[in-house]
Write a protein that holds these residues in place. Sequence first.
Motif, short mmCIF file in Angstrom:
data_model
loop_
_atom_site.label_atom_id
_atom_site.label_comp_id
_atom_site.label_asym_id
_atom_site.label_seq_id
_atom_site.Cartn_x
_atom_site.Cartn_y
_atom_site.Cartn_z
N LEU A 100 1.13 -1.33 -0.41
CA LEU A 100 -0.41 0.19 0.00
C LEU A 100 0.38 1.08 -0.09
N THR A 101 1.87 1.47 1.10
CA THR A 101 2.84 2.27 0.86
C THR A 101 3.67 2.58 -0.35
N GLY A 104 1.02 4.30 -2.40
CA GLY A 104 0.54 5.74 -2.80
C GLY A 104 1.86 6.04 -3.30
N TYR A 105 3.07 5.85 -2.80
CA TYR A 105 4.00 6.46 -3.85
C TYR A 105 3.81 6.98 -4.85
N VAL A 108 -0.63 9.08 -5.88
CA VAL A 108 -0.95 9.80 -5.54
C VAL A 108 0.39 11.04 -5.27
N TYR A 110 2.79 13.62 -3.39
CA TYR A 110 3.52 12.97 -1.74
C TYR A 110 2.38 14.32 -0.70
N THR A 112 -0.26 14.59 -0.86
CA THR A 112 -1.54 14.43 -0.58
C THR A 112 -1.84 13.13 0.14
N LEU A 113 -0.38 12.49 -0.33
CA LEU A 113 -0.09 10.81 0.65
C LEU A 113 -0.09 11.37 2.65
N VAL A 116 -2.76 12.10 3.71
CA VAL A 116 -3.81 11.49 4.39
C VAL A 116 -3.56 10.36 5.12
N THR A 117 -2.60 10.07 5.09
CA THR A 117 -1.48 8.94 6.58
C THR A 117 -2.18 10.44 7.96
N THR A 136 3.18 4.04 8.49
CA THR A 136 4.27 2.94 8.08
C THR A 136 5.06 2.35 9.03
#
Length: 471
Positions: A100-101, A104-105, A108, A110, A112-113, A116-117, A136
Motif C-alpha cells: 500500500l505504501t 501510495g507513492y 498520489v 507526496y 496528498t499522501l 491522507v496518512t 507505515t
Amino acid sequence: MRYESQRVAMPYFIFALILFAGQIVFGLVLGLQYVVGDFLFPEIPFNVARMVHTNLLIVWLLFGFMGATYYLVPEEAQTELYSPLLAWILFWVFAVAGTLTILGYLLVDYATLADVTMNKLLPTMGREFLEQPTITKIGIAIVAVGFLFNILMTALKGRKTVVNIVLVTGLVGLAALWLFSFYNPSNLTLDKYFWWFVVHLWVEGVWELIMGAILAYVLIKITGVDREVIEKWLYVIIAMALISGIIGTGHHFFWIGPPEYWLWLGSVFSAIEPLPFFMMVLFAFNMINRRRRNHPNKAAMLWAMGTAVMAFLGAGVWGFLHTLAPVNYYTHGSQITAAHGHMAFYGAYVMIVLTIISYAMPIMRGRPYGNSNTAQVLEMWGFWLMTISMVFITLFLTGAGILQVWLQRIPESGQALSFMATQDNISLFYWMRLVAGCFFLGGLAVYFSSFFIKGQASPAEEVRGPATEDA
C-alpha cells in the motif's frame, strides 16, 4: 529440513524476490530518466521513481533477513519456532503495508499522501530513505516487535549458539535504531545527525552482524568445518565491524555542522572499516579450503564466496576511496557516492540474502541436497551476469563521479561548470550504466528461471573425514 516450522521462511523469500525484481525495474526507469529527462513524466517523475527504487531495496532486504532468521534460528536452537502463526500474521501485515505504501507513492502526490496518512499528527515524512508515512513506520515497528518476540522465545527455549546470539543482537539493534526514524527535529543539523543513526548504523553496523551470522550459518552447513572454528572468526569480524562502524558514522558528519573533531574521528575509523570485510574474504575462502565435504549445492557456495568478495570491494574498497575528509570535501554527494552505494548494497546484503535463499529454498522444496545440476548452472549464470553487470555499473558511475568532481568542484581544473552543465558532459557514462543495468535485469531473469527446473543434486561427498553434526 529438521523442523517443519522452518517452512514459514518460504513466503518471506518469495515476496522478497518479487520486490527485488520491482526494485531493478524502477532502477532501469531511473537510469533512463538520467538521459531522457521526461521519460514517464508526469506519471512517474524522477523523485517518485527514486523513492520507490530505494524503498523497495530496504523492504525486500528486511523480508530476506526475516526469512533467513525464521529458517536458521529453529535449526540453531534445535527446536520448533515459537509461533509459526504469528510469523504468518506478521508476513501479511508487513506485505500489505509495504504494498500500500508503494502504491501510495505511485498513485498520489507526496503531499496528498502525507495528508491522507495524517502525517501532521507526528511529522516524520520527507527525509531521504525514510519517506514512509508515519503510519507505515509505526506498522514496521509493530512488526519488528512481534518478530523479535517470536525469535527470542524460540532462541531462549533451545540451544544457545554464537550464530543465533550474533543474529539476534543485530536484529534487536535494527529494531532499536528504527526508533530514530520517528525523531524529526526542526534543526537541520540535528535532523541529519540522528537520521544517520538509522541509515548508517543499519548498513554499517547492525546489518553487518546479521550478514556475518547468515554467512557463518551457511558455511557451517556447506563445508562441515567445526562450528568452533567458524564462531571464532565470527567473533573477530563482528568486533572489528562494530569498533570501526559505530564511530565511523562520523564520516557522515563532516559537512552538516557538528564539531570539527568528527573530521578526524570519521576519517580514522572509516579507514578501518574495510578490515572486517577483508577478514570476511579470508574467513569464507579459508572455510571453503578446509571443508570436510563436497556439498552438492555449488550455487550456494558460489553465492557465499561472492558475498565476501563483493562486500569487500563495494563496502570496503569503494567506501575507502572517498571516506577521508580531505577527499570527501570534493567527492561528497557525487556519482562516486552512488558507485559505492550500488556495489556495497549488492555485495553485502543482496548477495547474502540470495546466499541463504540458494541454500534453504531447495531444502524447503523437498530437495535436501540442492537443486539439480541444470538448475544450479542456470543459477550460477544468473550470479555471474548480475555480478559482472554490477561491477560495470560501479565502474561507469565511478568514471562519471571522477569527471563530475573535476569539472564541477576543483577550481584548478579551470572549468567550474554548473551542476546541469556537468551532467551533460558525463551523460555517456549514464548511457553505459543503463546498458549494464539491462544486463543485470537479464541476469535476474536467468536466476529466476532456475527455480522452475525440476530435480535435485546427489548427496554430498566427504573429503576430510566426517563432517560435523551441524552440516
